[in-house]
Design an enzyme around this catalytic site. Structure first.
Site, PDB file in Angstrom:
ATOM      1  N   SER A 149       4.534   2.527   7.916  1.00  0.00           N
ATOM      2  CA  SER A 149       4.177   1.416   7.037  1.00  0.00           C
ATOM      3  C   SER A 149       5.369   0.976   6.194  1.00  0.00           C
ATOM      4  CB  SER A 149       3.032   1.819   6.101  1.00  0.00           C
ATOM      5  OG  SER A 149       1.833   1.967   6.804  1.00  0.00           O
ATOM      6  N   ASP A 181       0.251  -7.611   1.398  1.00  0.00           N
ATOM      7  CA  ASP A 181       0.657  -6.210   1.549  1.00  0.00           C
ATOM      8  C   ASP A 181       2.180  -6.063   1.594  1.00  0.00           C
ATOM      9  OD1 ASP A 181       0.208  -3.496   1.624  1.00  0.00           O
ATOM     10  OD2 ASP A 181      -0.006  -3.402   3.801  1.00  0.00           O
ATOM     11  N   HIS A 195       0.817  -1.218   0.000  1.00  0.00           N
ATOM     12  CA  HIS A 195       0.000   0.000   0.000  1.00  0.00           C
ATOM     13  C   HIS A 195       0.852   1.270   0.000  1.00  0.00           C
ATOM     14  CE1 HIS A 195       0.333  -0.175   4.533  1.00  0.00           C
ATOM     15  NE2 HIS A 195       0.367   1.140   4.377  1.00  0.00           N
TER      16      HIS A 195
END
Length: 236
Positions: free
Chosen positions: A197, A124, A94
């Site tokens: 992230s 992911d 992402h």
């Protein structure tokens, strides 16, 4: 004579047992920096910190018809070098999704263009590659050996800050129910925020055990509530 030999042997066994227990207790104690007089995990972690990078995802330039001639940032996140010789970086899907251009900022101030060589929405996870020398890489540990209560350290570039290290514990394993295709998350209470992230979750020896991917927040701001999730190395 036999009795005396057995007694001596027993005494030696007891002494070895006591010595072994003392050694085990010392080995299991938190690392102590005698020079500074503090307990610290810095020695192990500092070896891994140069391998943690900042990832920026950019759009393609719009062209003359739109008046946009330079790529614009779409997303910022973190990543970690797992193969220094090949320039291989792992991050989140992402973080790079929808991007046309990617840059990687190193802790030593160098900036590199990166090429996306693989991405998997189900887990992911995405993989970037840079052409560079003098890189550091993180040591990878098996996430199968984790236990709830183990120390965990999240590293990344949250909320526009420079590289930041936070500490917590492994709060749970094999977490699911977040609606993703592949769910086998490590849960931790190490502080993770926007920008973390794709960054690494490390153990107390500085080894990679997961890739930080999401948080669960009950607040209006969407900030850290002490519930974060990482993709374990076994499915990375």
């Amino acid at each position: 004579m036999t009795f005396r030999l057995l007694t001596a042997a027993s005494a030696m066994a007891i002494a070895l047992s006591i010595g072994g227990a003392a050694a085990a207790q010392t080995a299991g104690s938190p690392p102590f920096d005698a020079r500074r007089g503090v307990f610290t995990f810095a020695a192990g972690l500092e070896r891994s910190l140069p391998a943690v990078v900042q990832v920026t995802t950019l759009s393609s330039a719009g062209g003359p018809t739109t008046g946009e001639t330079e790529p614009k940032p779409l997303m910022g996140g973190s990543g970690v070098i797992i193969d220094a010789a090949q320039g291989i970086i792992v991050t989140n899907n992402h973080v790079v999704d929808g991007g046309q251009k990617f840059t990687v900022d190193m802790t030593d101030g160098r900036l590199f263009d990166a090429v996306l060589i693989g991405a998997d929405k189900a887990t992911d996870i995405a993989v970037l590659k840079i052409e560079a020398t003098g890189l550091n890489q993180v040591e990878i540990a098996s996430s199968d050996n984790l236990r709830s209560g183990d120390l965990a350290f999240a590293v990344g570039y949250p909320l526009g800050l420079d590289q930041t290290l936070t500490m917590g514990v492994i709060s749970g394993l094999n977490r699911s129910g977040m609606g993703d295709a592949v769910e086998d998350y490590i849960q931790t209470d190490a502080a993770v925020n926007s920008g973390n992230s794709g960054g690494p979750l490390l153990d107390s020896r500085g080894r990679l055990i997961g890739i930080n991917t999401s948080i669960l927040s009950g607040g209006f701001g969407g900030g850290n509530d002490g519930i974060a999730f990482a993709v374990p190395t076994r499915i990375m």
